[in-house]
Design an enzyme around this catalytic site. Sequence first.
Site, PDB file in Angstrom:
ATOM      1  NE  ARG A   1      -2.436  50.015  42.146  1.00 47.77           N
ATOM      2  CZ  ARG A   1      -1.149  50.193  42.439  1.00 47.77           C
ATOM      3  NH1 ARG A   1      -0.810  50.821  43.540  1.00 47.77           N
ATOM      4  NH2 ARG A   1      -0.209  49.748  41.620  1.00 47.77           N
ATOM      5  CE1 TYR A   2      -7.915  50.630  41.371  1.00 48.14           C
ATOM      6  CE2 TYR A   2      -6.162  49.504  40.188  1.00 48.14           C
ATOM      7  CZ  TYR A   2      -6.759  50.677  40.612  1.00 48.14           C
ATOM      8  OH  TYR A   2      -6.200  51.882  40.292  1.00 48.14           O
TER       9      TYR A   2
ATOM     10  NE  ARG B   1      -8.992  46.018  38.033  1.00 49.41           N
ATOM     11  CZ  ARG B   1      -9.507  47.267  38.110  1.00 49.41           C
ATOM     12  NH1 ARG B   1      -8.894  48.264  37.530  1.00 49.41           N
ATOM     13  NH2 ARG B   1     -10.645  47.490  38.709  1.00 49.41           N
TER      14      ARG B   1
ATOM     15  CB  CYS C   1      12.440  47.386  29.640  1.00 47.57           C
ATOM     16  SG  CYS C   1      11.418  47.544  31.100  1.00 47.57           S
TER      17      CYS C   1
ATOM     18  CB  CYS D   1      10.976  55.026  29.262  1.00 50.77           C
ATOM     19  SG  CYS D   1      10.469  53.698  28.142  1.00 50.77           S
TER      20      CYS D   1
ATOM     21  CB  CYS E   1      10.406  54.248  33.548  1.00 50.14           C
ATOM     22  SG  CYS E   1       9.669  52.748  34.206  1.00 50.14           S
TER      23      CYS E   1
ATOM     24  NE  ARG F   1       5.237  49.029  38.335  1.00 47.78           N
ATOM     25  CZ  ARG F   1       4.215  48.722  37.540  1.00 47.78           C
ATOM     26  NH1 ARG F   1       4.423  48.434  36.280  1.00 47.78           N
ATOM     27  NH2 ARG F   1       2.984  48.694  38.015  1.00 47.78           N
TER      28      ARG F   1
ATOM     29  CG  ASP G   1       2.735  57.837  37.486  1.00 46.82           C
ATOM     30  OD1 ASP G   1       1.668  58.236  37.978  1.00 46.82           O
ATOM     31  OD2 ASP G   1       2.803  56.879  36.681  1.00 46.82           O
TER      32      ASP G   1
ATOM     33  CG  ASP H   1      -1.598  55.005  38.827  1.00 44.43           C
ATOM     34  OD1 ASP H   1      -2.299  54.401  39.658  1.00 44.43           O
ATOM     35  OD2 ASP H   1      -1.261  54.536  37.730  1.00 44.43           O
TER      36      ASP H   1
ATOM     37  CE  LYS I   1      -3.761  53.423  35.773  1.00 50.11           C
ATOM     38  NZ  LYS I   1      -4.033  52.010  36.016  1.00 50.11           N
TER      39      LYS I   1
HETATM   40  S1  SF4 Z   1       8.084  52.653  30.766  1.00 54.85           S
HETATM   41 FE1  SF4 Z   1       9.410  51.614  32.233  1.00 54.85          FE
HETATM   42  S2  SF4 Z   1       8.612  49.515  32.316  1.00 54.85           S
HETATM   43 FE2  SF4 Z   1       7.838  50.443  30.426  1.00 54.85          FE
HETATM   44  S3  SF4 Z   1       9.325  49.910  28.813  1.00 54.85           S
HETATM   45 FE3  SF4 Z   1       9.885  51.935  29.617  1.00 54.85          FE
HETATM   46  S4  SF4 Z   1      11.398  51.472  31.207  1.00 54.85           S
HETATM   47 FE4  SF4 Z   1      10.319  49.558  30.815  1.00 54.85          FE
END
Ligand code: SF4
Length: 366
Positions: A92-93, A96, A105, A109, A112, A114, A272, A309, A316
Amino acid sequence: MSSRPARALTTLADLRREGLIPDSAEASLAPVAEAFRIRLTPAVQRSLGETAEPGVALQYVPTTAELTIRPEELADPIGDAAHSPVKGLTHRYPDRVILHITQTCEVYCRFCFRREAVGGAGTLTETEVEAALAYVGAHPAIWEVILTGGDPMVLSARRIGQILSRIAAIPHVEIIRFHTRVPVVAPERIDDALLDALRVRPQVMVVLHTNHPAEMTAEAAGALSRLAGAGIVLRSQSVLLRGVNDDADTLEALFRGLVRNRVQPYYLHHCDLARGTGHFRTTIAEGQRLMAELRGRLSGHCLPTYVLDIPGGYGKVPIGPGYVAEGAEPGSHVVTDPKGGRHGYRDPSRSAEAAAAEGPEASPVV
Ligand code: SF4
Protein backbone atom coordinates in the site's frame (compact mmCIF):
# COMPACT_ATOMS: atom_id res chain seq x y z
CA MET A 1 -14.38 -21.29 34.25
CA SER A 2 -11.98 -24.18 34.86
CA SER A 3 -9.04 -22.90 36.93
CA ARG A 4 -6.34 -24.61 34.74
CA PRO A 5 -7.91 -24.87 31.28
CA ALA A 6 -6.03 -27.32 29.11
CA ARG A 7 -7.40 -26.54 25.68
CA ALA A 8 -8.87 -23.75 23.59
CA LEU A 9 -12.62 -23.16 23.50
CA THR A 10 -13.79 -23.28 19.88
CA THR A 11 -17.52 -24.03 19.91
CA LEU A 12 -20.70 -22.63 21.39
CA ALA A 13 -21.01 -25.83 23.44
CA ASP A 14 -17.55 -25.10 24.91
CA LEU A 15 -18.64 -21.56 25.82
CA ARG A 16 -21.88 -22.80 27.36
CA ARG A 17 -20.06 -25.44 29.40
CA GLU A 18 -17.70 -22.79 30.77
CA GLY A 19 -20.58 -20.45 31.62
CA LEU A 20 -19.56 -17.83 29.03
CA ILE A 21 -22.95 -17.95 27.28
CA PRO A 22 -26.31 -18.99 28.76
CA ASP A 23 -27.77 -22.35 27.73
CA SER A 24 -30.62 -20.53 26.03
CA ALA A 25 -28.27 -18.56 23.73
CA GLU A 26 -26.79 -21.45 21.79
CA ALA A 27 -29.49 -21.59 19.10
CA SER A 28 -29.57 -17.83 18.48
CA LEU A 29 -25.73 -17.72 18.26
CA ALA A 30 -25.48 -20.62 15.80
CA PRO A 31 -25.50 -18.33 12.70
CA VAL A 32 -22.77 -16.15 14.27
CA ALA A 33 -20.58 -19.18 14.93
CA GLU A 34 -21.16 -20.33 11.37
CA ALA A 35 -20.04 -16.98 9.93
CA PHE A 36 -17.08 -16.18 12.21
CA ARG A 37 -14.80 -18.55 14.08
CA ILE A 38 -14.55 -18.82 17.85
CA ARG A 39 -11.32 -19.44 19.75
CA LEU A 40 -10.31 -18.61 23.32
CA THR A 41 -6.91 -19.97 24.34
CA PRO A 42 -6.17 -21.39 27.79
CA ALA A 43 -4.32 -18.14 28.63
CA VAL A 44 -7.40 -16.06 27.74
CA GLN A 45 -9.53 -18.38 29.85
CA ARG A 46 -7.13 -17.89 32.77
CA SER A 47 -7.27 -14.10 32.33
CA LEU A 48 -11.09 -14.30 32.40
CA GLY A 49 -10.81 -16.16 35.67
CA GLU A 50 -8.67 -13.35 37.12
CA THR A 51 -10.90 -10.40 36.27
CA ALA A 52 -14.50 -9.37 36.81
CA GLU A 53 -14.11 -6.77 34.03
CA PRO A 54 -16.25 -7.57 30.98
CA GLY A 55 -13.64 -6.03 28.64
CA VAL A 56 -11.74 -9.27 28.01
CA ALA A 57 -14.70 -11.61 27.40
CA LEU A 58 -16.45 -9.13 25.07
CA GLN A 59 -13.50 -9.37 22.67
CA TYR A 60 -13.92 -13.12 22.13
CA VAL A 61 -17.41 -14.30 23.10
CA PRO A 62 -19.87 -14.00 20.19
CA THR A 63 -23.14 -12.07 20.44
CA THR A 64 -26.15 -11.81 18.16
CA ALA A 65 -25.20 -8.14 17.56
CA GLU A 66 -22.70 -9.54 15.02
CA LEU A 67 -25.65 -10.49 12.80
CA THR A 68 -26.46 -6.81 12.26
CA ILE A 69 -24.65 -5.72 9.11
CA ARG A 70 -24.80 -1.96 8.61
CA PRO A 71 -24.90 -0.46 5.10
CA GLU A 72 -21.48 1.18 5.50
CA GLU A 73 -19.76 -2.05 6.62
CA LEU A 74 -17.43 -3.90 4.27
CA ALA A 75 -15.96 -7.38 3.83
CA ASP A 76 -12.49 -5.85 3.25
CA PRO A 77 -12.73 -2.56 5.19
CA ILE A 78 -9.15 -1.37 4.71
CA GLY A 79 -8.88 -2.43 1.08
CA ASP A 80 -6.13 -5.08 1.33
CA ALA A 81 -7.25 -6.72 -1.91
CA ALA A 82 -6.91 -3.49 -3.89
CA HIS A 83 -3.17 -3.38 -3.12
CA SER A 84 -2.21 -7.04 -3.49
CA PRO A 85 0.21 -7.60 -6.37
CA VAL A 86 0.94 -11.22 -5.34
CA LYS A 87 -1.04 -13.66 -3.19
CA GLY A 88 -0.40 -13.01 0.50
CA LEU A 89 1.21 -9.59 0.00
CA THR A 90 -0.23 -6.09 0.44
CA HIS A 91 1.82 -3.19 -0.98
CA ARG A 92 0.00 0.00 0.00
CA TYR A 93 2.90 2.33 0.80
CA PRO A 94 6.12 2.50 -1.24
CA ASP A 95 8.54 1.61 1.56
CA ARG A 96 6.75 -1.32 3.22
CA VAL A 97 4.71 -4.44 2.49
CA ILE A 98 2.46 -6.66 4.57
CA LEU A 99 3.12 -10.38 4.25
CA HIS A 100 0.01 -12.33 5.28
CA ILE A 101 2.02 -15.42 6.09
CA THR A 102 -0.91 -17.23 7.73
CA GLN A 103 -4.63 -16.66 8.18
CA THR A 104 -4.68 -18.59 11.45
CA CYS A 105 -4.85 -16.92 14.87
CA GLU A 106 -4.62 -18.10 18.45
CA VAL A 107 -7.89 -16.27 19.16
CA TYR A 108 -10.68 -14.96 16.95
CA CYS A 109 -11.59 -11.41 17.93
CA ARG A 110 -15.20 -10.41 17.44
CA PHE A 111 -14.22 -6.97 16.04
CA CYS A 112 -11.41 -8.17 13.73
CA PHE A 113 -11.05 -6.05 10.57
CA ARG A 114 -9.92 -9.16 8.66
CA ARG A 115 -12.61 -11.39 10.17
CA GLU A 116 -13.80 -12.56 6.76
CA ALA A 117 -10.30 -13.76 5.88
CA VAL A 118 -8.82 -15.09 9.11
CA GLY A 119 -9.30 -18.68 10.11
CA GLY A 120 -9.82 -19.65 6.49
CA ALA A 121 -7.10 -20.23 3.95
CA GLY A 122 -4.39 -21.35 6.38
CA THR A 123 -0.72 -20.68 5.74
CA LEU A 124 0.95 -19.60 2.47
CA THR A 125 2.49 -22.48 0.54
CA GLU A 126 6.21 -22.58 -0.13
CA THR A 127 5.60 -21.49 -3.73
CA GLU A 128 3.46 -18.56 -2.57
CA VAL A 129 6.10 -17.46 -0.04
CA GLU A 130 8.71 -17.72 -2.80
CA ALA A 131 6.63 -15.49 -5.10
CA ALA A 132 5.97 -12.93 -2.36
CA LEU A 133 9.64 -12.68 -1.40
CA ALA A 134 10.64 -12.48 -5.06
CA TYR A 135 8.35 -9.43 -5.34
CA VAL A 136 10.01 -7.86 -2.26
CA GLY A 137 13.46 -8.60 -3.72
CA ALA A 138 12.51 -6.96 -7.01
CA HIS A 139 11.38 -3.70 -5.35
CA PRO A 140 14.36 -1.91 -3.80
CA ALA A 141 12.12 0.78 -2.24
CA ILE A 142 10.75 -1.81 0.23
CA TRP A 143 12.53 -1.06 3.50
CA GLU A 144 10.21 -2.89 5.90
CA VAL A 145 8.32 -6.20 5.81
CA ILE A 146 5.34 -6.52 8.16
CA LEU A 147 4.38 -10.07 9.05
CA THR A 148 0.74 -10.36 9.92
CA GLY A 149 -2.19 -12.49 8.97
CA GLY A 150 -3.75 -13.89 10.91
CA ASP A 151 -1.08 -13.98 13.56
CA PRO A 152 2.44 -14.86 12.35
CA MET A 153 3.47 -16.04 15.81
CA VAL A 154 1.22 -19.08 15.56
CA LEU A 155 3.88 -20.58 13.27
CA SER A 156 6.55 -22.82 14.74
CA ALA A 157 9.83 -21.21 15.81
CA ARG A 158 11.54 -23.21 13.08
CA ARG A 159 9.24 -21.88 10.36
CA ILE A 160 9.53 -18.31 11.68
CA GLY A 161 13.33 -18.63 11.70
CA GLN A 162 13.34 -19.86 8.09
CA ILE A 163 11.15 -17.00 6.87
CA LEU A 164 13.13 -14.37 8.78
CA SER A 165 16.41 -15.63 7.37
CA ARG A 166 15.05 -15.39 3.86
CA ILE A 167 13.72 -11.86 4.38
CA ALA A 168 16.98 -10.85 6.07
CA ALA A 169 18.86 -11.97 2.95
CA ILE A 170 17.13 -9.23 0.90
CA PRO A 171 19.65 -6.38 1.19
CA HIS A 172 17.24 -3.43 1.05
CA VAL A 173 14.92 -4.77 3.81
CA GLU A 174 16.12 -3.27 7.09
CA ILE A 175 13.15 -3.85 9.40
CA ILE A 176 10.90 -6.88 9.97
CA ARG A 177 7.80 -6.14 11.99
CA PHE A 178 5.49 -8.71 13.60
CA HIS A 179 1.90 -7.83 14.37
CA THR A 180 0.74 -10.27 17.00
CA ARG A 181 -1.56 -10.97 19.89
CA VAL A 182 0.46 -14.01 21.02
CA PRO A 183 2.31 -12.47 24.03
CA VAL A 184 -1.07 -11.82 25.73
CA VAL A 185 -3.20 -14.70 24.42
CA ALA A 186 -0.61 -17.50 24.24
CA PRO A 187 2.42 -16.24 26.21
CA GLU A 188 3.91 -19.74 26.50
CA ARG A 189 4.79 -19.50 22.80
CA ILE A 190 7.46 -16.89 23.62
CA ASP A 191 10.06 -19.51 24.48
CA ASP A 192 13.81 -19.85 23.91
CA ALA A 193 13.37 -21.38 20.47
CA LEU A 194 11.25 -18.44 19.30
CA LEU A 195 13.62 -15.88 20.83
CA ASP A 196 16.52 -17.54 18.98
CA ALA A 197 14.55 -17.31 15.74
CA LEU A 198 13.84 -13.62 16.27
CA ARG A 199 17.49 -12.71 16.85
CA VAL A 200 18.28 -11.99 13.20
CA ARG A 201 19.31 -8.98 11.25
CA PRO A 202 17.62 -6.81 10.07
CA GLN A 203 16.10 -5.48 13.24
CA VAL A 204 12.97 -7.32 14.36
CA MET A 205 10.17 -5.31 15.92
CA VAL A 206 7.10 -6.79 17.63
CA VAL A 207 3.86 -4.81 17.67
CA LEU A 208 1.57 -6.29 20.32
CA HIS A 209 -2.18 -6.08 19.82
CA THR A 210 -3.88 -5.61 23.20
CA ASN A 211 -7.00 -3.70 24.17
CA HIS A 212 -7.63 -4.03 27.88
CA PRO A 213 -5.38 -3.74 30.94
CA ALA A 214 -6.70 -7.05 32.33
CA GLU A 215 -4.96 -8.78 29.41
CA MET A 216 -1.63 -7.84 30.99
CA THR A 217 -1.49 -10.88 33.28
CA ALA A 218 1.70 -12.03 35.00
CA GLU A 219 2.10 -14.58 32.19
CA ALA A 220 1.81 -11.87 29.52
CA ALA A 221 4.24 -9.62 31.38
CA GLY A 222 6.69 -12.55 31.52
CA ALA A 223 6.44 -13.05 27.74
CA LEU A 224 7.06 -9.35 27.10
CA SER A 225 10.00 -9.39 29.51
CA ARG A 226 11.55 -12.28 27.56
CA LEU A 227 11.09 -10.43 24.26
CA ALA A 228 12.49 -7.17 25.64
CA GLY A 229 15.37 -9.09 27.24
CA ALA A 230 16.23 -10.52 23.83
CA GLY A 231 16.61 -6.99 22.49
CA ILE A 232 13.36 -6.96 20.54
CA VAL A 233 11.81 -3.50 20.10
CA LEU A 234 8.24 -3.63 21.43
CA ARG A 235 5.34 -1.42 20.40
CA SER A 236 1.58 -1.79 20.77
CA GLN A 237 -1.58 -1.32 18.80
CA SER A 238 -5.04 -1.23 20.32
CA VAL A 239 -8.52 -0.81 18.91
CA LEU A 240 -10.95 1.62 20.51
CA LEU A 241 -13.92 -0.62 21.35
CA ARG A 242 -17.25 0.36 22.87
CA GLY A 243 -17.82 -1.53 26.11
CA VAL A 244 -14.21 -2.75 26.23
CA ASN A 245 -11.95 0.28 26.55
CA ASP A 246 -13.94 3.39 25.59
CA ASP A 247 -13.27 5.24 28.83
CA ALA A 248 -10.26 7.25 29.89
CA ASP A 249 -9.53 5.21 33.05
CA THR A 250 -9.30 1.93 31.13
CA LEU A 251 -7.14 3.41 28.38
CA GLU A 252 -4.89 5.08 30.95
CA ALA A 253 -4.38 1.75 32.76
CA LEU A 254 -3.77 0.00 29.41
CA PHE A 255 -1.12 2.46 28.24
CA ARG A 256 0.62 2.72 31.63
CA GLY A 257 0.71 -1.09 31.83
CA LEU A 258 2.30 -1.28 28.39
CA VAL A 259 5.01 1.27 29.18
CA ARG A 260 5.67 -0.48 32.53
CA ASN A 261 6.35 -3.63 30.48
CA ARG A 262 8.66 -1.86 28.03
CA VAL A 263 6.09 -1.61 25.25
CA GLN A 264 5.75 1.76 23.52
CA PRO A 265 2.07 2.57 22.79
CA TYR A 266 2.02 3.11 19.04
CA TYR A 267 -1.50 3.13 17.55
CA LEU A 268 -5.04 3.41 18.89
CA HIS A 269 -7.16 2.36 15.92
CA HIS A 270 -10.63 3.68 15.35
CA CYS A 271 -12.68 0.49 14.92
CA ASP A 272 -12.77 -0.40 11.21
CA LEU A 273 -15.98 -0.90 9.23
CA ALA A 274 -15.81 -4.70 9.34
CA ARG A 275 -19.18 -6.38 8.90
CA GLY A 276 -21.11 -7.09 12.08
CA THR A 277 -18.93 -4.94 14.33
CA GLY A 278 -21.08 -1.80 14.64
CA HIS A 279 -21.82 -2.49 18.32
CA PHE A 280 -18.10 -2.03 19.06
CA ARG A 281 -17.66 1.24 17.13
CA THR A 282 -17.50 4.62 18.85
CA THR A 283 -17.75 7.90 16.99
CA ILE A 284 -14.56 9.70 16.00
CA ALA A 285 -15.64 12.61 18.23
CA GLU A 286 -15.76 10.25 21.24
CA GLY A 287 -12.28 8.96 20.41
CA GLN A 288 -10.92 12.48 20.09
CA ARG A 289 -12.45 13.46 23.43
CA LEU A 290 -10.80 10.45 25.11
CA MET A 291 -7.41 11.22 23.57
CA ALA A 292 -7.69 14.87 24.67
CA GLU A 293 -8.46 13.75 28.23
CA LEU A 294 -5.51 11.35 28.21
CA ARG A 295 -3.18 14.08 26.93
CA GLY A 296 -3.85 15.90 30.20
CA ARG A 297 -3.16 12.78 32.30
CA LEU A 298 -0.26 10.91 30.68
CA SER A 299 3.28 11.63 29.53
CA GLY A 300 3.58 11.98 25.79
CA HIS A 301 5.51 8.69 25.53
CA CYS A 302 2.49 6.83 27.01
CA LEU A 303 0.15 8.09 24.29
CA PRO A 304 -0.40 6.26 21.00
CA THR A 305 -1.52 8.02 17.84
CA TYR A 306 -5.27 7.76 17.28
CA VAL A 307 -5.66 6.60 13.66
CA LEU A 308 -8.25 5.70 11.06
CA ASP A 309 -7.63 3.32 8.18
CA ILE A 310 -9.60 5.13 5.51
CA PRO A 311 -12.16 2.66 4.11
CA GLY A 312 -11.30 1.49 0.61
CA GLY A 313 -7.54 1.17 1.06
CA TYR A 314 -6.51 4.85 1.02
CA GLY A 315 -4.16 4.44 3.98
CA LYS A 316 -3.96 5.17 7.68
CA VAL A 317 -4.05 8.74 9.02
CA PRO A 318 -3.99 10.37 12.46
CA ILE A 319 -7.44 11.65 13.37
CA GLY A 320 -6.71 13.97 16.21
CA PRO A 321 -7.75 15.57 18.29
CA GLY A 322 -6.35 18.72 16.69
CA TYR A 323 -4.89 21.35 18.97
CA VAL A 324 -4.34 24.15 16.44
CA ALA A 325 -6.98 26.07 14.48
CA GLU A 326 -6.49 28.99 12.11
CA GLY A 327 -7.01 32.41 13.71
CA ALA A 328 -8.86 35.35 12.20
CA GLU A 329 -5.72 37.04 10.80
CA PRO A 330 -3.31 35.48 8.27
CA GLY A 331 -0.52 33.68 10.17
CA SER A 332 -2.49 33.62 13.43
CA HIS A 333 -3.61 30.46 15.22
CA VAL A 334 -5.70 29.41 18.21
CA VAL A 335 -3.97 26.65 20.21
CA THR A 336 -5.83 24.50 22.76
CA ASP A 337 -3.91 23.40 25.87
CA PRO A 338 -4.39 19.96 27.56
CA LYS A 339 -6.97 21.45 29.97
CA GLY A 340 -9.04 22.94 27.15
CA GLY A 341 -7.82 26.55 27.50
CA ARG A 342 -7.42 28.43 24.21
CA HIS A 343 -4.45 30.64 23.37
CA GLY A 344 -3.46 32.84 20.47
CA TYR A 345 -0.23 32.17 18.58
CA ARG A 346 1.22 34.18 15.70
CA ASP A 347 3.84 32.94 13.22
CA PRO A 348 6.83 35.25 12.69
CA SER A 349 5.97 37.70 9.90
CA ARG A 350 7.66 37.24 6.55
CA SER A 351 9.30 40.64 6.71
CA ALA A 352 10.88 39.90 10.12
CA GLU A 353 12.08 36.54 8.82
CA ALA A 354 13.57 38.18 5.77
CA ALA A 355 15.31 40.86 7.86
CA ALA A 356 16.79 38.20 10.15
CA ALA A 357 17.98 36.17 7.15
CA GLU A 358 19.55 39.20 5.48
CA GLY A 359 21.41 40.26 8.65
CA PRO A 360 22.24 43.78 9.95
CA GLU A 361 24.45 44.72 6.95
CA ALA A 362 21.45 44.50 4.69
CA SER A 363 19.44 46.99 6.75
CA PRO A 364 18.83 50.19 4.88
CA VAL A 365 21.04 53.13 6.04
CA VAL A 366 18.94 55.99 7.26
S1 SF4 B 1 -7.56 -9.07 15.45
FE1 SF4 B 1 -8.01 -10.51 13.81
S2 SF4 B 1 -6.00 -11.05 12.97
FE2 SF4 B 1 -5.66 -10.18 15.01
S3 SF4 B 1 -5.63 -11.93 16.44
FE3 SF4 B 1 -7.73 -11.11 16.40
S4 SF4 B 1 -8.76 -12.35 14.85
FE4 SF4 B 1 -6.57 -12.63 14.50
